[in-house]
Write an enzyme that holds these catalytic residues in place. Sequence first.
Site, PDB file in Angstrom:
ATOM      1  N   HIS A  68       0.850  -1.196   0.000  1.00  0.00           N
ATOM      2  CA  HIS A  68       0.000   0.000   0.000  1.00  0.00           C
ATOM      3  C   HIS A  68       0.882   1.241   0.000  1.00  0.00           C
ATOM      4  O   HIS A  68       1.186   1.813   1.053  1.00  0.00           O
ATOM      5  CB  HIS A  68      -0.919   0.005   1.229  1.00  0.00           C
ATOM      6  N   HIS A  70       1.737   5.049  -2.122  1.00  0.00           N
ATOM      7  CA  HIS A  70       1.371   6.082  -3.096  1.00  0.00           C
ATOM      8  C   HIS A  70       2.613   6.431  -3.924  1.00  0.00           C
ATOM      9  O   HIS A  70       3.275   7.443  -3.690  1.00  0.00           O
ATOM     10  CB  HIS A  70       0.794   7.296  -2.375  1.00  0.00           C
ATOM     11  N   LYS A 162      -8.642  -0.873  -6.370  1.00  0.00           N
ATOM     12  CA  LYS A 162      -8.823  -0.221  -5.074  1.00  0.00           C
ATOM     13  C   LYS A 162     -10.028   0.699  -5.118  1.00  0.00           C
ATOM     14  O   LYS A 162     -10.331   1.294  -6.157  1.00  0.00           O
ATOM     15  CB  LYS A 162      -7.586   0.591  -4.707  1.00  0.00           C
ATOM     16  N   HIS A 201     -10.066   0.935   0.950  1.00  0.00           N
ATOM     17  CA  HIS A 201      -9.663   1.958   1.917  1.00  0.00           C
ATOM     18  C   HIS A 201     -10.813   2.138   2.897  1.00  0.00           C
ATOM     19  O   HIS A 201     -11.946   2.426   2.506  1.00  0.00           O
ATOM     20  CB  HIS A 201      -9.367   3.280   1.204  1.00  0.00           C
ATOM     21  N   HIS A 230      -6.266  -0.128   6.552  1.00  0.00           N
ATOM     22  CA  HIS A 230      -6.370   0.911   7.596  1.00  0.00           C
ATOM     23  C   HIS A 230      -7.327   0.472   8.704  1.00  0.00           C
ATOM     24  O   HIS A 230      -7.975   1.313   9.335  1.00  0.00           O
ATOM     25  CB  HIS A 230      -6.843   2.252   7.031  1.00  0.00           C
ATOM     26  N   ASP A 285       1.141   2.634   3.881  1.00  0.00           N
ATOM     27  CA  ASP A 285       0.448   3.811   3.336  1.00  0.00           C
ATOM     28  C   ASP A 285       1.478   4.894   3.015  1.00  0.00           C
ATOM     29  O   ASP A 285       1.199   6.093   3.072  1.00  0.00           O
ATOM     30  CB  ASP A 285      -0.612   4.342   4.301  1.00  0.00           C
TER      31      ASP A 285
END
Length: 390
Positions: A68, A70, A162, A201, A230, A285
Site C-alpha cells: 500500500h 502512493h 482499489k 480503503h 487501515h 500507506d
Amino acid sequence: MIDYTAAGFTLLQGAHLYAPEDRGICDVLVANGKIIAVASNIPSDIVPNCTVVDLSGQILCPGFIDQHVHLIGGGGEAGPTTRTPEVALSRLTEAGVTSVVGLLGTDSISRHPESLLAKTRALNEEGISAWMLTGAYHVPSRTITGSVEKDVAIIDRVIGVKCAISDHRSAAPDVYHLANMAAESRVGGLLGGKPGVTVFHMGDSKKALQPIYDLLENCDVPISKLLPTHVNRNVPLFEQALEFARKGGTIDITSSIDEPVAPAEGIARAVQAGIPLARVTLSSDGNGSQPFFDDEGNLTHIGVAGFETLLETVQVLVKDYDFSISDALRPLTSSVAGFLNLTGKGEILPGNDADLLVMTPELRIEQVYARGKLMVKDGKACVKGTFETA
C-alpha cells in the site's frame, strides 16, 4: 553448460536465517537474481568466481513487501500545495522494501492510473519489484482500458483494484457498484493469471465493514479476494476487522497509524483472537500526506509519510509483545505474498527471487538485496533512482 562467470554467484555465509521460519545458521547461494541453494554449509568453492559475503552474527530474512504505497504521490485534500511528490527508490530500499504495490487515493483527477503504471514499470527497471492496483477512491473506477476487468487481465503490472468505503471522501458507492467492481477484478484475475483482489480503503464512518458484508451477500466473489486496509484507525472498525478475519478474510494493518490501535498492538491482538498470521498483513500507506495539527486542531504543516514504521513494527512485536522474529516478519513477507499470490516472493527458498535483508541482532537493516543486486550497504542506499542525487 552453465557460464559461471556470467552467472555472478554470491554466497552469503553464516547468517541466522529467518525464511521467515527459523532455519538457524545457514548459507544462501544467489545467482542471476535467484536463490540457488539454502543449506547449513555451502562450500565457497562450489562454483568458480563466487563472491563470498561473511554474515556471521547477523540475521538474514526476506525483503519486505509493502502492498500500500502512493508511488506517484498522494494527498491534495488541503489544496494543490499538499500534493506529495513521487517516491524515490532509496526511500523504499533503505526501509527494507524490495517489493511494492502502488495505488491512487483521493485524487484521481490530477493523478491517473496511466502515470502510476509508468512509475511501476520504472521501479522495476531500477531494480525492485513493483505492481499496482487500478482504480482509486472513486467508484466507478478510474481505469486505463475503460474496464477493471481488462486492466487486470491484460496489463502486466495490474493485479487488482482499489476503492474507498465508509469515508466522507469516497464516492458513496452502493452495493451493486461494489459487487460489480469486485467481480470484474476477480474475473480479470482469472483471465490474466493474477490475484484479482479488491482493496478497500476504510474510513472512520460508523458503517465500518458493513458495505463489504453487503457485497458478499449480493455476489459470489470469495472473501479471500477482499482486503480492508487501515483497519486500525478506530476501535470499532478494528473489532469488526477481527471478526472479518475469523470468517476467513484477510485484514491489512497500517504501520503509519499509531493510534488508537498501534500496528504492533493490532497484530498481537489478532493473534490473541486466534487469527492465523497468514490472514494478517502490514503495509505503510507510505508517500501519502501526513498532516500535523496544533492543540486547537489547526493544520500546522504537512509531511510525507515514510516507510520506517514497517521495521519499527517488527521491532516492537519482538521487544514488547514477545513475538518470535519469524512471526514478526510474516505480515510483511509470506502473508502478503500469499494473499497477492506473488510467486517467488516472501520466502527464502531455492528458486525464489533473491530479495534479502541483512540485519543486526537488534533488527537494524545493514544490507538489502533486490533480485540479487545489492541496493543498500551499511544502512544506506548504494543504488539510487534515476534522478536521485548521489
